[in-house]
Design a protein around this motif. Structure first.
Motif, PDB file in Angstrom:
ATOM      1  N   ALA A   7      -0.109  -1.261   4.964  1.00 48.70           N
ATOM      2  CA  ALA A   7      -0.784  -2.358   5.647  1.00 48.70           C
ATOM      3  C   ALA A   7       0.250  -3.283   6.259  1.00 48.70           C
ATOM      4  O   ALA A   7       1.393  -3.368   5.781  1.00 48.70           O
ATOM      5  CB  ALA A   7      -1.670  -3.128   4.673  1.00 48.70           C
ATOM      6  N   LEU A  44      -4.462   0.544   6.547  1.00 52.28           N
ATOM      7  CA  LEU A  44      -5.511  -0.462   6.591  1.00 52.28           C
ATOM      8  C   LEU A  44      -5.672  -0.998   8.005  1.00 52.28           C
ATOM      9  O   LEU A  44      -4.737  -0.999   8.809  1.00 52.28           O
ATOM     10  CB  LEU A  44      -5.202  -1.614   5.634  1.00 52.28           C
ATOM     11  CG  LEU A  44      -5.132  -1.294   4.137  1.00 52.28           C
ATOM     12  CD1 LEU A  44      -5.198  -2.581   3.325  1.00 52.28           C
ATOM     13  CD2 LEU A  44      -6.222  -0.332   3.688  1.00 52.28           C
ATOM     14  N   ALA A 388      -8.513  -3.451  -0.534  1.00 53.69           N
ATOM     15  CA  ALA A 388      -8.462  -3.763   0.892  1.00 53.69           C
ATOM     16  C   ALA A 388      -9.387  -4.946   1.144  1.00 53.69           C
ATOM     17  O   ALA A 388     -10.606  -4.839   0.975  1.00 53.69           O
ATOM     18  CB  ALA A 388      -8.894  -2.558   1.718  1.00 53.69           C
TER      19      ALA A 388
END
Length: 442
Positions: A7, A44, A388
């Protein structure tokens, strides 16, 4: 299975940065640069942040005995939906309460094979169970819960001063932790009893002095015995100076507060809306703002409040007495396990507090309190519990997975949405893959 997630924003123990998190055998194996990503990596979305799974050290699951209030399957499903990958179950409201090793085994048998996230357990300290504290400690409970006034259920009576000091002397020898519901019975008895729909009347029935007096007793007993103590669900800002002084004097005391004390204010609670009833009560806005300050900077010193946990304490809708709106009759407890993270983040964001601080309060600190070294951070060797989280998405509270959806958060717009949760590297999908944890273990 080896999960790899990357991410642009990952909350790590040393701060937030772009990173790739590699896992193996359910644990974090490496944290590398964002570009260091093998085939099959999960990337992500740009609006998502990767967080460590949260640890909620104050959850009343109620099973067995009062499973109609809440149970392990529904509670852990709600936890996963809220980014909580470890819950620590309180010893009361279930029947039997967790005050003996036999009762602990009953609860563990009830939980096994139906939990979606990991679960650890508190033991209970009640009159007459002094000889059970060491066996429970050796059986792996993370610590012991006591009440300093009526708990609301007859099978979990409170400790008087002599009982408190005896328990602390025993626990000090084990270096075990006592967590206390700190309201003083005499102060509450002298206050006008709650009755009817008036929230102001209910608030007057549990005055701030009840918390301050009980915390004073707890601190004095901890000082005299050398034991470790923890104040649960602090609502009263007037107790903060006492706690600050105790810490400065070397008393081993830690403190938590809860999302509802950081979100709501007494001035906003509608008369007759007993979904807001909890003990100690939601106090005036001045208390709320002082609690935030005590979390963030402690008025220039070490923050006085260490963590934020839900105190998820649901019951059946009938026991909330929404039909008559009587605060004197309604069960006191707020269901909030699934919404704790967005509730706290909404308040923190509005006050300019970074997401990494919220993670400290809701993951690292409760993992440390409960003695769960495999939890609380995205770091090599820790369990690969990941979340997430979309911190800018706004959503109204609904579709709760608690057994009963009665909560003061219902319909409230909060900022921050949990989109995915992984437990030890496997995405939570409703399959009961959770484990039962012991203190110090995994």
């Amino acid at each position: 299975m080896s999960l790899v997630v990357r991410a642009r924003r990952v909350v790590l123990p040393d701060g937030e940065r772009a990173a790739t998190v590699h896992t193996a055998d359910g644990r974090v194996a490496a944290v590398t640069a964002f570009a260091d990503a093998p085939a099959g990596v999960v990337t992500l979305a740009d609006d998502e942040v990767l967080l460590p799974g949260l640890v909620d050290s104050h959850v009343h699951v109620n099973e067995p005995g009062r499973t109609e209030w809440e149970g392990f399957a529904s509670a852990t499903a709600a936890a996963a939906a809220g980014g909580v990958t470890t819950v620590v179950d309180m010893p009361l409201n279930s029947v039997p309460p967790t005050t003996t090793v036999e009762a602990l085994r009953v609860k563990q048998r009830a939980a096994e094979e139906q939990v979606a996230v990991d679960v650890a357990f508190w033991g209970g300290a009640v009159p007459g169970d002094l000889d059970q504290l060491r066996p429970l400690h050796e059986a792996g409970v993370v610590g012991f819960k006591c009440f300093l006034l009526d708990s609301g259920v007859p099978e979990f009576p409170p400790l008087d001063d002599a009982g408190l000091r005896a328990a602390l002397a025993e626990l000090a020898a084990l270096d075990a932790l006592l967590v206390a519901h700190a309201e003083d019975a005499d102060v509450v008895a002298a206050a006008p009893p709650p009755a009817g729909a008036s929230y102001a009347a209910f608030l007057a029935s549990r005055p701030p002095a009840a918390e301050e007096t009980a915390i004073g007793r707890l601190v004095a007993a901890a000082r005299d015995t050398g034991a470790r103590v923890h104040v649960v669900h602090l609502a009263d800002a007037g107790a903060l100076p006492l706690l600050r002084e105790a810490r400065a004097a070397g008393v081993r005391v830690t403190v938590e507060t809860c999302p509802h004390y950081l979100t709501f204010a007494a001035e906003q609670v509608p008369d007759g809306d007993t979904a807001y009833k909890c003990c100690p009560p939601i106090r005036a806005a001045g208390h709320r703002e002082a609690l935030w300050a005590a979390l963030v900077d402690g008025h220039g010193g070490r923050p006085v409040i260490d963590m934020v946990v839900s105190d998820h304490s649901p019951c059946t809708p009938e026991l909330k007495r929404l039909d008559v709106g009587d605060f004197g009759l309604a069960w006191g407890g707020i269901a909030s396990l699934q919404v704790a993270l967005p509730a706290v983040w909404t308040g923190a964001r509005a006050r300019g507090v970074p997401l990494a601080r919220v993670v400290q309060w809701m993951s690292a600190a409760p993992a440390r309190l409960a003695g769960l070294p495999g939890k609380g951070a995205i770091a090599v060797g820790k369990d690969a519990d990941l979340v997430a989280f979309a911190p800018e998405e706004r959503r109204r509270v609904g579709a709760l997975r608690h057994r009963h959806p009665v909560t003061p958060y219902a319909g409230r717009e909060l900022t921050g949405v949990v989109r995915r949760t992984w437990l030890r590297g496997v995405e939570v999908d409703g399959t009961p893959r959770g484990r039962l944890l012991s203190r110090g273990g995994r």
